[in-house]
Design a protein around this motif. Structure first.
Motif, PDB file in Angstrom:
ATOM      1  N   ARG A 183       0.866  -1.180   0.000  1.00 17.94           N
ATOM      2  CA  ARG A 183       0.000   0.000   0.000  1.00 17.94           C
ATOM      3  C   ARG A 183       0.907   1.235   0.000  1.00 17.94           C
ATOM      4  O   ARG A 183       2.069   1.157   0.381  1.00 17.94           O
ATOM      5  CB  ARG A 183      -0.953   0.007   1.208  1.00 17.94           C
TER       6      ARG A 183
ATOM      7  N   THR B 120      -6.046   2.378  -5.233  1.00 16.40           N
ATOM      8  CA  THR B 120      -5.910   1.374  -4.179  1.00 16.40           C
ATOM      9  C   THR B 120      -7.137   0.455  -4.130  1.00 16.40           C
ATOM     10  O   THR B 120      -7.013  -0.765  -4.028  1.00 16.40           O
ATOM     11  CB  THR B 120      -5.716   2.080  -2.816  1.00 16.40           C
TER      12      THR B 120
ATOM     13  N   GLY C  72      -2.193   7.289  -3.260  1.00 16.01           N
ATOM     14  CA  GLY C  72      -3.155   6.268  -2.858  1.00 16.01           C
ATOM     15  C   GLY C  72      -4.438   6.777  -2.251  1.00 16.01           C
ATOM     16  O   GLY C  72      -5.512   6.294  -2.546  1.00 16.01           O
TER      17      GLY C  72
END
Lengths: 165, 293
Positions: A79, B261, B247
């Motif tokens: 992430r 994401t 993101g």
């Protein structure tokens, strides 16, 4: 209008600066592999939330530097830093601008903005008037079927049958 | 306040590729899904009109954002895109892929098979499989008629009346183009009217509904797989976007498109659908780097 364009270029530049930050975190416990393949040797297991630096992408794998050790992790197991922290600290839209780097590195971006990075503004797209010559030129670059097939053979692209509902 | 205006401008101007596609607002997007699934209405463009509309929109887009001057790059992107499109259910469309010369990271799909991709996006990709994934996503929107359906559902009754009464032989000269130019030859007045209204309405700037984006992502993976590419190309491109944008997707504050994401999470669930079918999928990093500098 010029000011507005500069402002947009300014923003694009800031995000280009942000692009240089390759920081990522594992989003689960995952194996650091020595090659970009599932059957590659496992160098170590990275716990969830391990900070890594992204250095390369290759298909379903991402090459990272994990505390000095290089290796590959699955593309879905990372992430990237979000704007969430900024929203928590600043709140509202002001935090959006700060998350994009607004107000930081001002001297650097001013310099780059004047080198003429071009963006595409909403006004540009709303007020667009047709350019028939450009369309004709774009269409002159089309590939016909035999050309595309030859191109695929050159690249050793072999067709696969997969259905989609 | 000024910074807010700039932030909004940024969100629209430099939104992520594959996210701020040329598209419609949320409601129209939902209608598109319903219309695509429901019974066909008489208020639909013929394929000929769909292509003409896409051409008119492309001509306008290129009026705002010029083509990249590298003919080799244009041909390369057309070959990748055509090969992928040949594996779709609309292989017969006149697929055209145009690289615009801008640092903005974006890609757009017009009805009728005209795809626009920015050089800013291309240079942040890593291999041909990623490019194929990006183009396949836009191709998927065209195959599914996402934008076309949204446009159709937004047209008023008067418009469809004009479609009915229009004469095919009409020829129109449009700004900057010579009479008998590509656009002039194929565009009927009602198509040019439609294109003009669609553009003024900010159509290029609006994202599609998340459901349509997810659909396009999944179909894109299938198309890229069929064409022999590494099916993770789109995931790689989305990771680049997540990285580039941070993101959290600031643009989502202003629009309804899913963040890279979220899209990666959706794709991860979908990948097993194609994984069993792979035989020597290609990344073609060297060929990509020869052509995209």
């Amino acid at each position: 209008m010029i000011l507005r364009r500069l402002a947009i270029a300014f923003f694009l530049t800031l995000s280009a600066v942000a692009w240089g930050q390759e920081q990522a975190f594992t989003n689960r416990s995952t194996e650091l592999k020595d090659r970009a393949a599932p059957d590659a040797a496992t160098l170590k297991t990275l716990p969830e939330n391990t900070e890594v630096k992204v250095t390369q992408r290759s298909g379903g794998w991402t090459r990272v530097d994990a505390g000095g050790q290089q290796g590959w992790v699955r593309v879905f197991h990372l992430r990237f830093p979000t704007t969430a922290q900024a929203a928590e600290s600043g709140g509202g839209l002001g935090s959006l601008t700060s998350a994009l780097g607004f107000g930081k590195q001002r001297s650097q971006t001013t310099t780059i903005a004047t080198t003429g990075i071009r963006g595409l503004s909403p006004e540009d797209l709303k007020n667009a008037s047709p350019d028939a010559a450009a369309l004709a030129k774009a269409q002159s670059y089309r590939a016909d079927k035999p050309t595309a097939e030859r191109f695929a053979r050159d690249g050793k692209l072999s067709e696969v049958k997969v259905d989609y509902q | 306040m000024k910074s807010l205006a700039i932030a909004v401008a940024f969100a629209f101007a430099a939104g992520p590729a594959l996210a701020i596609d040329f598209g419609r607002i949320l409601d129209a997007g939902r209608q598109a899904v319903q219309s695509a699934q429901g019974s066909p209405t008489s208020k639909e463009f013929s394929q000929e009109d769909e292509v003409a509309l896409g051409n008119a929109l492309t001509a306008s887009f290129l009026g705002a954002s010029p083509l990249h001057p590298d003919a080799g790059l244009q041909r390369y992107v057309n070959r990748v895109g055509k090969w992928v499109a040949l594996h779709s259910e609309r292989a017969d469309l006149p697929w055209t892929f145009s690289v615009i010369d801008t640092e903005t990271i974006n890609a757009f799909a017009m009805p009728g098979g005209s795809i626009i991709v920015s050089s800013g996006l291309l240079k942040r990709l890593n291999n041909e499989a990623e490019l194929a994934g990006v183009l396949a996503h836009e191709i998927a929107h065209v195959v599914r008629k996402h934008q076309l359906t949204a446009i159709q559902s937004n047209m008023k009754a008067d418009f469809w009346k004009s479609v009915g009464t229009s004469v095919a032989a009409d020829r129109v000269k449009i700004g900057g183009g010579a009479v008998g130019s590509t656009v002039g030859n194929i565009a009927k007045p009602y198509i040019l009217d439609a294109a003009g209204n669609v553009i003024k309405d900010g159509f290029f700037l609006r994202p599609l509904d998340r459901g349509l984006e997810t659909d396009a992502d999944q179909l894109a993976v299938v198309l890229a797989t069929r064409a022999g590419y590494d099916p993770y190309g789109l995931a790689g491109a989305l990771q680049m976007l997540a990285q580039y944008k941070g993101g959290g997707d600031a643009a989502s504050l202003f629009s309804t498109h899913p963040s890279p994401t979220d899209r990666l999470a959706d794709l991860e669930r979908f990948m097993p659908t194609v994984e069993g079918h792979l035989k020597q999928p290609q990344l073609l990093e060297a060929r990509f780097k020869q052509n995209v500098k």
